[in-house]
Scaffold this active site. Structure first.
Site, PDB file in Angstrom:
ATOM      1  N   PRO A  83      10.844   0.195 -10.496  1.00  0.00           N
ATOM      2  CA  PRO A  83       9.881  -0.724 -11.105  1.00  0.00           C
ATOM      3  C   PRO A  83      10.470  -2.133 -11.126  1.00  0.00           C
ATOM      4  O   PRO A  83      11.620  -2.327 -11.501  1.00  0.00           O
ATOM      5  CB  PRO A  83       9.721  -0.183 -12.531  1.00  0.00           C
ATOM      6  CG  PRO A  83      10.210   1.229 -12.477  1.00  0.00           C
ATOM      7  CD  PRO A  83      11.273   1.253 -11.428  1.00  0.00           C
ATOM      8  N   CYS A  84       9.697  -3.107 -10.683  1.00  0.00           N
ATOM      9  CA  CYS A  84      10.202  -4.482 -10.628  1.00  0.00           C
ATOM     10  C   CYS A  84       9.341  -5.421 -11.469  1.00  0.00           C
ATOM     11  O   CYS A  84       9.301  -6.622 -11.225  1.00  0.00           O
ATOM     12  CB  CYS A  84      10.238  -4.973  -9.178  1.00  0.00           C
ATOM     13  SG  CYS A  84      11.438  -4.108  -8.156  1.00  0.00           S
ATOM     14  N   GLN A  85       8.663  -4.874 -12.467  1.00  0.00           N
ATOM     15  CA  GLN A  85       7.805  -5.719 -13.298  1.00  0.00           C
ATOM     16  C   GLN A  85       8.595  -6.493 -14.345  1.00  0.00           C
ATOM     17  O   GLN A  85       8.039  -7.304 -15.061  1.00  0.00           O
ATOM     18  CB  GLN A  85       6.754  -4.864 -14.024  1.00  0.00           C
ATOM     19  CG  GLN A  85       5.842  -4.099 -13.091  1.00  0.00           C
ATOM     20  CD  GLN A  85       6.326  -2.660 -12.915  1.00  0.00           C
ATOM     21  OE1 GLN A  85       7.521  -2.403 -12.890  1.00  0.00           O
ATOM     22  NE2 GLN A  85       5.407  -1.737 -12.784  1.00  0.00           N
ATOM     23  N   GLY A  86       9.900  -6.242 -14.446  1.00  0.00           N
ATOM     24  CA  GLY A  86      10.669  -6.816 -15.536  1.00  0.00           C
ATOM     25  C   GLY A  86      11.174  -8.214 -15.294  1.00  0.00           C
ATOM     26  O   GLY A  86      12.161  -8.618 -15.890  1.00  0.00           O
TER      27      GLY A  86
END
Length: 358
Positions: A83-86
């Site tokens: 996940p790279c939404q951070g």
């Protein structure tokens, strides 16, 4: 010429769609890491003896455990879809966002194992997040480790997958070369269609099938022959029992149609973008999601089975999914189509060996 297979670790592996594609392209999958037991059961059963590790990728010690489970072997390739939404690029990156830590775990693994290459896949939206700055920040993390990084959005039907699906791939090479992505093998006029993919699977008019069954007809397309090539039995082809009301609503949707085609007052409980969508037999399917309530068979008034969704995702029929039916649908929907991994894997092989090793 060496017979050595490049070795792979699959992080955030799920059931292992991406790594199964690499395996079919001639790679040895050493290890898959995830925290979903059912998905790991599926991974373990379908990757030629690869180790399935139930690991917490928030923890730094996980990398040492990965090395141990891989028998401290050389790792040629690390793949994964963290996940790279951070990312927050309004100022400092949000260090306390757990999802950011997950992304960093892949960076840390690449730093530790120093593979010849890595492949990071994600949703296409990552490419434009913060006007592209999020993707640039990710690329810089790997470039700082010595990798030459290139990225591209791949469209699944171009590579023989009978499903409308786009994924962003970021590929880095340690030897300084720039990776050239594989060229498309199909064009819109000869895309694999939903009918090409699933027309040979029985219809559930008289029964709901079973977890293990046999084929009731011969393959009717080249794609079906490819999917059935290594299969003796048919797994996960189990129907869903719908209420008469649901069957009635589905019956009003024409082939290729959706909720907009329903008469007034019909199906009003679920009228959003993907609701009540019927596939078209002469087109690739819509993007397979993690549920199984929004899309319907192009001919029959029911949702596709797990196996039908798996076919539309390009999972071969010898790939068996474990867990309850809800978990199986989720594993299929979350996966990268194996055929995408296969074509990436073939292309990447050209870069992984020096001339003396080929």
């Amino acid at each position: 010429m060496t017979n050595k297979k490049p070795t792979v670790i699959d992080m955030f592996c799920g059931c292992g769609g991406l790594s199964r594609g690499f395996m079919d392209a001639g790679y040895e999958v050493l290890l898959g890491i995830d925290n979903n037991k059912d998905a790991l059961d599926s991974f373990k059963a379908n990757h030629d003896g690869a180790t399935a590790m139930n690991g917490n990728l928030f923890e730094g010690s996980t990398i040492l455990q990965m090395a141990s489970l891989a028998n401290n072997r050389q790792v040629d390739l690390i793949i994964g879809g963290p996940p790279c939404q951070g990312f927050s690029l309004t100022g400092k990156r949000e260090e306390d966002d757990e999802r950011n830590t997950l992304f960093k775990s892949m960076v840390n693994a690449v730093a530790f194992f120093q593979p010849k290459a890595f492949v990071l896949e994600n949703v296409p939206g990552l490419a434009t997040l913060y006007n592209g700055k999020a993707k640039d920040a990710i690329i810089k993390e790997f470039a700082d480790l010595g990798y030459t990084v290139n990225d591209q959005i791949l469209y699944a039907p171009d590579y023989g997958v009978p499903q409308i699906r786009k994924r962003l791939f970021i590929v880095g090479l340690l030897n300084g070369e720039k990776f050239e992505f594989p060229e498309r093998i199909l064009t819109p006029k000869n895309y694999i269609t939903s009918g090409d993919a699933i027309s040979d699977l029985h219809d559930f008019i008289d029964d709901l099938g079973s977890e293990v069954s046999t084929y009731e007809s011969a393959p009717q397309s080249k794609y079906q022959k490819l999917m059935r090539k290594n299969a003796t039995y048919l797994f996960n082809h189990v129907g869903t029992k719908h209420t008469e009301l649901v069957i009635d609503v589905i019956s009003h949707v024409p082939e290729g149609g959706n909720h907009k085609d329903l008469p007034a007052g019909v199906g009003d409980s679920r009228k959003f973008n993907e609701a009540w969508t019927r596939y078209h037999r002469n087109k690739p399917s819509k993007t397979i999601d993690t549920g199984h309530r929004n899309h319907f068979h192009y001919q029959f008034n029911r949702v596709p089975s797990v196996r039908e969704n798996a076919r539309l995702q390009s999972f071969p029929d010898d790939f068996r999914f474990y867990g309850n039916k809800t978990q199986q649908y989720r594993q299929v929907g979350n996966a990268v189509p194996p055929l995408l991994g296969y074509h990436l894997g073939l292309q990447l092989k050209k870069y992984l060996y020096s001339d003396g090793e080929k």
